[in-house]
Design a protein around this motif. Structure first.
Motif, PDB file in Angstrom:
ATOM      1  N   LYS A 207      10.292   0.731  40.507  1.00  0.00           N
ATOM      2  CA  LYS A 207      11.367   0.390  41.325  1.00  0.00           C
ATOM      3  C   LYS A 207      11.816  -1.118  41.105  1.00  0.00           C
ATOM      4  O   LYS A 207      12.827  -1.269  40.865  1.00  0.00           O
ATOM      5  N   LYS A 208      10.787  -1.872  41.041  1.00  0.00           N
ATOM      6  CA  LYS A 208      10.977  -3.326  40.788  1.00  0.00           C
ATOM      7  C   LYS A 208      11.279  -3.531  39.532  1.00  0.00           C
ATOM      8  O   LYS A 208      12.184  -4.547  38.935  1.00  0.00           O
ATOM      9  N   MET A 209      10.626  -2.974  38.490  1.00  0.00           N
ATOM     10  CA  MET A 209      11.204  -3.173  36.932  1.00  0.00           C
ATOM     11  C   MET A 209      12.505  -2.809  36.914  1.00  0.00           C
ATOM     12  O   MET A 209      13.244  -3.717  36.118  1.00  0.00           O
ATOM     13  N   PHE A 210      13.178  -1.774  37.445  1.00  0.00           N
ATOM     14  CA  PHE A 210      14.423  -1.407  37.096  1.00  0.00           C
ATOM     15  C   PHE A 210      15.442  -2.440  37.713  1.00  0.00           C
ATOM     16  O   PHE A 210      16.657  -2.434  37.490  1.00  0.00           O
ATOM     17  N   LYS A 211      14.951  -3.130  38.831  1.00  0.00           N
ATOM     18  CA  LYS A 211      15.655  -4.308  39.419  1.00  0.00           C
ATOM     19  C   LYS A 211      15.652  -5.588  38.631  1.00  0.00           C
ATOM     20  O   LYS A 211      16.096  -6.433  38.937  1.00  0.00           O
ATOM     21  N   GLY A 212      14.563  -5.544  37.706  1.00  0.00           N
ATOM     22  CA  GLY A 212      14.477  -6.698  36.819  1.00  0.00           C
ATOM     23  C   GLY A 212      13.645  -7.730  37.296  1.00  0.00           C
ATOM     24  O   GLY A 212      13.263  -8.999  36.733  1.00  0.00           O
ATOM     25  N   LYS A 213      12.646  -7.424  38.271  1.00  0.00           N
ATOM     26  CA  LYS A 213      11.605  -8.189  38.634  1.00  0.00           C
ATOM     27  C   LYS A 213      10.533  -8.602  37.820  1.00  0.00           C
ATOM     28  O   LYS A 213      10.048  -7.698  37.053  1.00  0.00           O
ATOM     29  N   LYS A 214      10.156  -9.868  37.536  1.00  0.00           N
ATOM     30  CA  LYS A 214       9.233 -10.321  36.394  1.00  0.00           C
ATOM     31  C   LYS A 214       7.644 -10.149  36.732  1.00  0.00           C
ATOM     32  O   LYS A 214       6.983  -9.828  35.790  1.00  0.00           O
ATOM     33  N   ILE A 215       7.492 -10.477  37.883  1.00  0.00           N
ATOM     34  CA  ILE A 215       5.836 -10.402  38.398  1.00  0.00           C
ATOM     35  C   ILE A 215       6.057  -9.386  39.677  1.00  0.00           C
ATOM     36  O   ILE A 215       6.406  -9.690  40.519  1.00  0.00           O
ATOM     37  N   ILE A 216       5.327  -8.183  39.107  1.00  0.00           N
ATOM     38  CA  ILE A 216       5.471  -7.249  40.343  1.00  0.00           C
ATOM     39  C   ILE A 216       4.019  -6.970  40.947  1.00  0.00           C
ATOM     40  O   ILE A 216       2.923  -6.946  40.355  1.00  0.00           O
ATOM     41  N   ILE A 217       3.958  -7.188  42.498  1.00  0.00           N
ATOM     42  CA  ILE A 217       2.962  -6.944  43.058  1.00  0.00           C
ATOM     43  C   ILE A 217       2.982  -6.368  44.096  1.00  0.00           C
ATOM     44  O   ILE A 217       3.469  -6.312  45.157  1.00  0.00           O
ATOM     45  N   PRO A 218       2.459  -4.861  43.736  1.00  0.00           N
ATOM     46  CA  PRO A 218       2.376  -3.956  44.867  1.00  0.00           C
ATOM     47  C   PRO A 218       1.514  -4.119  46.006  1.00  0.00           C
ATOM     48  O   PRO A 218       0.066  -4.706  45.886  1.00  0.00           O
ATOM     49  N   GLY A 219       1.820  -3.515  46.928  1.00  0.00           N
ATOM     50  CA  GLY A 219       0.855  -3.699  48.259  1.00  0.00           C
ATOM     51  C   GLY A 219       1.030  -5.076  49.164  1.00  0.00           C
ATOM     52  O   GLY A 219       0.889  -6.137  48.461  1.00  0.00           O
ATOM     53  N   VAL A 220       1.267  -4.895  50.293  1.00  0.00           N
ATOM     54  CA  VAL A 220       1.460  -6.107  51.025  1.00  0.00           C
ATOM     55  C   VAL A 220       0.216  -6.913  51.359  1.00  0.00           C
ATOM     56  O   VAL A 220       0.164  -8.232  51.312  1.00  0.00           O
ATOM     57  N   VAL A 221      -0.914  -6.478  51.166  1.00  0.00           N
ATOM     58  CA  VAL A 221      -2.214  -7.076  51.648  1.00  0.00           C
ATOM     59  C   VAL A 221      -2.476  -8.147  50.291  1.00  0.00           C
ATOM     60  O   VAL A 221      -2.520  -9.497  50.471  1.00  0.00           O
ATOM     61  N   VAL A 222      -2.071  -7.567  49.056  1.00  0.00           N
ATOM     62  CA  VAL A 222      -2.294  -8.392  47.903  1.00  0.00           C
ATOM     63  C   VAL A 222      -1.288  -9.427  47.713  1.00  0.00           C
ATOM     64  O   VAL A 222      -1.662 -10.625  47.437  1.00  0.00           O
ATOM     65  N   ARG A 223      -0.173  -9.072  47.926  1.00  0.00           N
ATOM     66  CA  ARG A 223       1.000  -9.910  47.704  1.00  0.00           C
ATOM     67  C   ARG A 223       0.850 -11.198  48.822  1.00  0.00           C
ATOM     68  O   ARG A 223       1.089 -12.155  48.145  1.00  0.00           O
ATOM     69  N   THR A 224       0.635 -11.037  50.119  1.00  0.00           N
ATOM     70  CA  THR A 224       0.216 -11.816  50.999  1.00  0.00           C
ATOM     71  C   THR A 224      -0.798 -13.051  50.534  1.00  0.00           C
ATOM     72  O   THR A 224      -0.700 -14.099  50.457  1.00  0.00           O
ATOM     73  N   GLY A 225      -1.858 -12.301  49.866  1.00  0.00           N
ATOM     74  CA  GLY A 225      -2.916 -12.946  49.425  1.00  0.00           C
ATOM     75  C   GLY A 225      -2.761 -14.006  48.341  1.00  0.00           C
ATOM     76  O   GLY A 225      -2.919 -14.985  48.209  1.00  0.00           O
ATOM     77  N   VAL A 226      -2.065 -13.436  47.176  1.00  0.00           N
ATOM     78  CA  VAL A 226      -1.401 -14.221  46.270  1.00  0.00           C
ATOM     79  C   VAL A 226      -0.258 -15.294  46.533  1.00  0.00           C
ATOM     80  O   VAL A 226      -0.505 -16.427  46.132  1.00  0.00           O
ATOM     81  N   PHE A 227       0.243 -15.018  47.775  1.00  0.00           N
ATOM     82  CA  PHE A 227       1.121 -16.252  48.143  1.00  0.00           C
ATOM     83  C   PHE A 227       0.437 -17.459  48.839  1.00  0.00           C
ATOM     84  O   PHE A 227       0.700 -18.315  48.353  1.00  0.00           O
TER      85      PHE A 227
END
Ligand SMILES: NC(=O)c1ccc[n+]([C@@H]2O[C@H](COP(=O)([O-])OP(=O)(O)OC[C@H]3O[C@@H](n4cnc5c(N)ncnc54)[C@H](OP(=O)(O)O)[C@@H]3O)[C@@H](O)[C@H]2O)c1
Length: 249
Positions: A207-227
């Motif tokens: 879904k994110k790739m077709f929208k053109g997102k360059k760095i794709i991080i699935p999962g809210v826990v990991v996304r929050t950690g990376v942020f």
């Protein structure tokens, strides 16, 4: 539409194949285990070619590209990869060099060869499978984390070159945390965090790739950690990383 997927015999690669096939993509599936590729191919509804190949061998990467020179590929997913757990002085050097050959060298070669072709045609997509490991140093899995940092940095840099060229070609990096696949058995780890399901990871990634997102991080826990990790100094981050890794042994 046709997609080329490396490491398609299991885990994320097999799931990419299933979901892309449902979207109407014909597929070229690459991995070493022919029986697994055949089984997968039999369950897919679109045209599928299987190529049994060890991509950690440099010459095979060139062979793969050459064998597809006259085939139109719309999407390349550089997914084949593996990890290895253990203290740096204890882990097997040959295994690590093989990991560097697969996770870095083969991905680098295939990215360059296909990107040149895609740029000439001004279309095509490349999704490189990195990991949330790319954002940290990884004591007890030092080499694996370093290979994934390479994948992320390489991919991100190329994406900026493409943007400045106003190219229509897409390149992006998928950076999941733990996913339920054969990865942990191969790497010899038990994940400290519960893994997300491969079908969720792949659905989110596509879904994110077709929208053109360059760095794709699935999962809210990991996304929050990376942020939040951008607010911490390296001295703290590498200790946290060690403690997370230690639980995997
Ligand atoms: N699972 C996770 O927690 C996780 C998290 C972040 C990132 N990742 C990344 O996701 C990617 C896919 O891993 P996965 O989780 O799906 O693991 P997996 O279930 O172990 O699948 C790995 C795939 O890579 C293929 N492969 C391994 N060595 C190869 C070689 N020398 N030549 C060609 N193909 C090879 C394997 O096929 P054969 O054995 O048949 O060759 C298999 O199809 C990897 O790059 C991994 O680093 C995984």
């Amino acid at each position: 539409m046709r997609a080329l997927i490396t490491g398609a015999s299991a885990g994320l690669g097999a799931e990419f194949a299933r979901q892309l096939s449902k979207m109407g993509y014909d597929l070229i599936l690459v991995a070493r285990r022919e029986d697994r590729l055949k089984e997968l191919s039999a369950e897919l509804g679109t045209r599928t070619e299987i190529i049994t190949m060890d991509l950690s061998l440099e010459e095979n990467c060139y062979k793969l590209f050459e064998s597809l020179e006259n085939t139109k590929i719309d999407l390349l997913i550089n997914n084949a990869g593996f990890g290895l757990f253990g203290e740096f002085t204890d882990t097997d050097l040959d295994k690590e060099l093989n990991m560097i050959d697969l996770n870095i060298k083969s991905l680098h070669i295939l990215t360059k060869l296909f990107l040149k072709k895609f740029k000439e045609a001004d279309c095509g997509r490349i999704l490189n499978v990195a990991s949330s490991a790319a954002f940290l140093s990884g004591p007890l899995m030092a080499t694996y984390y370093a290979t994934k940092a390479y994948v992320l940095r390489l991919t991100d840099a190329i994406s900026e070159e493409l943007r400045r060229d106003k190219s229509k070609v897409y390149i992006g990096a998928l950076c999941p945390g733990p996913v339920d696949t054969e990865f942990s058995a191969v790497a010899g780890v038990n994940f400290a965090l519960a893994g997300i399901k491969a079908d969720y990871c792949v659905r989110y990634a596509l879904k994110k790739m077709f929208k053109g997102k360059k760095i794709i991080i699935p999962g809210v826990v990991v996304r929050t950690g990376v942020f939040f990790q951008r607010f911490l100094p390296y001295s703290i981050l590498r200790r946290i990383s060690f403690n997370i890794q230690r639980k995997k042994g």
